[in-house]
Design an enzyme around this catalytic site. Structure first.
Site, short mmCIF file in Angstrom:
data_model
loop_
_atom_site.label_atom_id
_atom_site.label_comp_id
_atom_site.label_asym_id
_atom_site.label_seq_id
_atom_site.Cartn_x
_atom_site.Cartn_y
_atom_site.Cartn_z
N GLN A 102 0.84 -1.20 0.00
CA GLN A 102 0.00 0.00 0.00
C GLN A 102 0.88 1.25 0.00
O GLN A 102 0.39 2.36 -0.17
CB GLN A 102 -0.89 0.03 1.24
CG GLN A 102 -1.82 -1.17 1.37
CD GLN A 102 -2.54 -1.16 2.70
OE1 GLN A 102 -3.56 -0.49 2.87
NE2 GLN A 102 -1.97 -1.88 3.65
N ASN A 103 2.18 1.04 0.24
CA ASN A 103 3.09 2.16 0.41
C ASN A 103 3.43 2.81 -0.93
O ASN A 103 3.51 2.13 -1.96
CB ASN A 103 4.38 1.70 1.10
CG ASN A 103 4.11 1.14 2.48
OD1 ASN A 103 3.04 1.39 3.04
ND2 ASN A 103 5.04 0.37 3.02
N VAL A 104 3.62 4.11 -0.88
CA VAL A 104 3.96 4.87 -2.10
C VAL A 104 5.42 5.35 -2.03
O VAL A 104 5.89 6.02 -2.93
CB VAL A 104 3.00 6.09 -2.26
CG1 VAL A 104 1.56 5.62 -2.39
CG2 VAL A 104 3.13 7.08 -1.09
N HIS A 120 -1.33 1.69 -4.32
CA HIS A 120 -1.69 3.10 -4.21
C HIS A 120 -0.76 4.01 -4.98
O HIS A 120 -0.76 5.23 -4.76
CB HIS A 120 -1.75 3.52 -2.72
CG HIS A 120 -2.78 2.77 -1.96
ND1 HIS A 120 -2.74 2.63 -0.59
CD2 HIS A 120 -3.88 2.09 -2.38
CE1 HIS A 120 -3.79 1.92 -0.19
NE2 HIS A 120 -4.49 1.56 -1.25
N THR A 190 0.21 -2.88 8.67
CA THR A 190 -0.93 -2.10 8.18
C THR A 190 -2.04 -2.11 9.21
O THR A 190 -2.29 -3.10 9.88
CB THR A 190 -1.45 -2.62 6.82
OG1 THR A 190 -2.53 -1.77 6.39
CG2 THR A 190 -1.94 -4.06 6.90
N ASN A 215 2.71 -6.95 13.56
CA ASN A 215 2.32 -5.58 13.89
C ASN A 215 2.48 -5.40 15.40
O ASN A 215 2.09 -6.29 16.15
CB ASN A 215 0.84 -5.37 13.49
CG ASN A 215 0.44 -3.92 13.44
OD1 ASN A 215 0.80 -3.13 14.31
ND2 ASN A 215 -0.27 -3.53 12.39
C1 BV8 Z 1 -11.73 3.05 -3.65
C2 BV8 Z 1 -2.74 7.82 -0.84
C3 BV8 Z 1 -13.62 2.79 -5.05
C4 BV8 Z 1 -2.45 9.11 -0.31
C5 BV8 Z 1 -4.12 6.32 0.32
C6 BV8 Z 1 -16.34 3.06 3.87
C7 BV8 Z 1 -16.03 1.72 4.07
C8 BV8 Z 1 -15.07 1.09 3.29
C9 BV8 Z 1 -14.40 1.78 2.31
C10 BV8 Z 1 -14.70 3.10 2.14
C11 BV8 Z 1 -15.67 3.74 2.88
N1 BV8 Z 1 -15.74 5.02 2.45
C12 BV8 Z 1 -14.85 5.22 1.45
C13 BV8 Z 1 -14.23 4.06 1.26
C14 BV8 Z 1 -13.21 3.77 0.36
C15 BV8 Z 1 -11.87 4.29 0.88
C16 BV8 Z 1 -11.53 3.75 2.25
O1 BV8 Z 1 -11.13 2.61 2.38
N2 BV8 Z 1 -11.66 4.58 3.28
C17 BV8 Z 1 -11.36 4.10 4.61
C18 BV8 Z 1 -10.44 5.10 5.31
C19 BV8 Z 1 -12.68 3.91 5.37
N3 BV8 Z 1 -10.98 3.76 -0.08
C20 BV8 Z 1 -10.78 4.45 -1.20
O2 BV8 Z 1 -11.21 5.55 -1.44
C21 BV8 Z 1 -9.93 3.71 -2.23
N4 BV8 Z 1 -10.61 3.73 -3.49
O3 BV8 Z 1 -12.24 2.38 -2.79
O4 BV8 Z 1 -12.31 3.25 -4.89
C22 BV8 Z 1 -14.49 3.82 -4.38
C23 BV8 Z 1 -14.58 5.06 -4.93
C24 BV8 Z 1 -15.42 5.99 -4.33
C25 BV8 Z 1 -16.10 5.71 -3.14
C26 BV8 Z 1 -15.97 4.44 -2.55
C27 BV8 Z 1 -15.16 3.49 -3.17
C28 BV8 Z 1 -8.59 4.39 -2.38
C29 BV8 Z 1 -7.74 4.03 -1.19
C30 BV8 Z 1 -6.34 4.63 -1.37
C31 BV8 Z 1 -6.29 5.90 -0.61
N5 BV8 Z 1 -4.96 6.43 -0.65
N6 BV8 Z 1 -3.00 6.97 0.28
C32 BV8 Z 1 -1.01 9.17 0.06
O5 BV8 Z 1 -0.47 8.19 0.63
O6 BV8 Z 1 -0.46 10.20 -0.21
S1 BV8 Z 1 -4.42 5.30 1.62
C33 BV8 Z 1 -3.38 5.55 2.93
O7 BV8 Z 1 -3.75 4.59 3.91
C34 BV8 Z 1 -1.92 5.23 2.68
O8 BV8 Z 1 -1.51 5.35 1.37
C35 BV8 Z 1 -1.75 3.80 3.14
O9 BV8 Z 1 -1.32 3.07 2.05
C36 BV8 Z 1 -3.13 3.40 3.52
C37 BV8 Z 1 -3.20 2.38 4.61
O10 BV8 Z 1 -2.54 2.88 5.76
P1 BV8 Z 1 -1.44 1.91 6.45
O11 BV8 Z 1 -0.41 1.62 5.46
O12 BV8 Z 1 -2.12 0.76 7.10
O13 BV8 Z 1 -0.81 2.88 7.52
P2 BV8 Z 1 -1.40 3.25 8.97
O14 BV8 Z 1 -0.62 4.42 9.45
O15 BV8 Z 1 -2.88 3.31 8.90
O16 BV8 Z 1 -1.03 1.98 9.87
C38 BV8 Z 1 0.32 1.68 10.12
C39 BV8 Z 1 0.35 0.33 10.84
O17 BV8 Z 1 1.72 -0.05 11.05
C40 BV8 Z 1 -0.31 0.36 12.20
O18 BV8 Z 1 -1.12 -0.80 12.35
C41 BV8 Z 1 0.88 0.29 13.17
O19 BV8 Z 1 0.54 -0.41 14.34
C42 BV8 Z 1 1.87 -0.47 12.38
N7 BV8 Z 1 3.28 -0.23 12.72
C43 BV8 Z 1 3.85 0.90 13.23
N8 BV8 Z 1 5.18 0.70 13.37
C44 BV8 Z 1 5.45 -0.55 12.90
C45 BV8 Z 1 4.24 -1.14 12.49
N9 BV8 Z 1 4.17 -2.39 11.98
C46 BV8 Z 1 5.32 -3.07 11.89
N10 BV8 Z 1 6.53 -2.58 12.26
C47 BV8 Z 1 6.62 -1.32 12.77
N11 BV8 Z 1 7.81 -0.84 13.16
#
Ligand code: BV8
Length: 247
Positions: A102-104, A120, A190, A215
């Protein structure tokens, strides 16, 4: 106990023929790249709807590009960590190995991974909205903000999937195909909150894959994970690799 989980995970991976890994921002955390939803996460400081949506870009392309330019500058200063390096080495280890990220940030290809599905997009690429041309751009800082297409002169955008935008069809299809065929899916770093990426582990489990999660925190996937290892990617992946080396 971490040791038991790592041993169980090594046994499952050793018995597998088709392995899929899904990574999130957590795998880059130990390189110094901020995550999105953690205590010091990017979404704590910035409003996602102000920066990571097509509406934000059409409203203020300069602001959005300033944010990406700042992130590119930060990522350019860091290195892949041992977690990225292990996954790059594992590419040749199984008959089928697919890395879905998912990383960019581009740290997986920099660590040597080749067979990657970047769900992404990639912060080091731009896309011309007029003709769709995708170009690499590694300028740090950007030569101009907002950058323009050298061909048509129009504004280019980051080659990144924003919220509300659909993922590249071929990429997400390949990700589902690999997940459904997997014997083991390893989910690393993630929060499993963003769809459709967060659906891939369910697709893998649905066709009988063993789900392993690495995680430090629990996530919505934890209950479905057959093996859940509470730890950091940069520590657990090398440990898991050493168990696998022991045979
Ligand atoms: C789409 C680009 C069709 C920007 C990103 C309601 C329900 C379900 C879905 C939706 C909804 N409403 C809208 C949606 C769809 C939406 C979505 O999922 N929203 C969520 C928030 C509810 N999705 C979309 O819009 C996608 N498109 O579905 O198209 C559509 C169209 C219209 C309407 C509906 C559907 C597009 C999704 C892509 C969005 N773009 N980023 C940018 O990066 O500049 S997403 C963004 O979050 C990031 O890019 C990243 O890739 C993504 C996920 O985040 P994580 O990678 O998990 O990072 P996070 O910080 O959250 O977590 C880090 C984890 O690491 C933690 O668990 C932590 O504990 C752990 N950690 C920390 N340190 C460590 C570790 N693990 C291991 N080792 C460590 N040292």
């Amino acid at each position: 106990m971490i040791g038991d989980g790592v041993k169980q995970a090594a046994d499952a991976l050793r018995a597998a023929r088709r392995v899929v890994v899904l990574t999130g921002a957590g795998i880059s955390a130990e390189s110094g790249v901020p995550t999105f939803r953690g205590p010091d996460g990017l979404w704590r400081t910035y409003r996602v709807e102000h920066l990571a949506t097509p509406e934000a870009f059409s409203r203020d392309p300069t602001l959005v590009w300033q944010w990406y330019d700042w992130r590119r500058g930060l990522i350019a200063k860091v290195q892949p960590n041992p977690g990225h390096a292990v996954l790059a080495r594992w590419e040749a280890r199984w008959p089928s190995f697919v890395l879905i990220t998912q990383n960019v940030d581009g740290l997986h290809p920099r660590a040597g991974s080749r067979n990657i599905l970047e769900l992404h997009g990639n912060i080091w690429k731009t896309r011309c909205p007029v003709d769709g041309t995708i170009r690499p751009n590694h300028d740090v800082p950007l030569a101009e903000i907002p950058p323009r297409c050298p061909f048509c002169g129009g504004l280019v955008r980051p080659h990144i999937v924003w919220f509300g935008e659909s993922l590249d069809r071929d990429t997400i299809r390949a990700a589902y195909t690999a997940s459904r065929a997997a014997d083991v899916m390893l989910v690393v770093g993630t929060s499993a909150l963003v769809y459709p990426a967060a659906d891939l582990p369910h697709a893998a489990c649905g066709t009988g894959a063993t789900l392993i999660e690495i995680n430090p925190d629990a996530t919505p996937l934890t209950d479905d994970a057959g093996i859940s290892i509470r730890g950091k990617a940069g520590e657990i992946l090398p440990l898991l690799d050493s168990y696998l080396q022991r045979g």
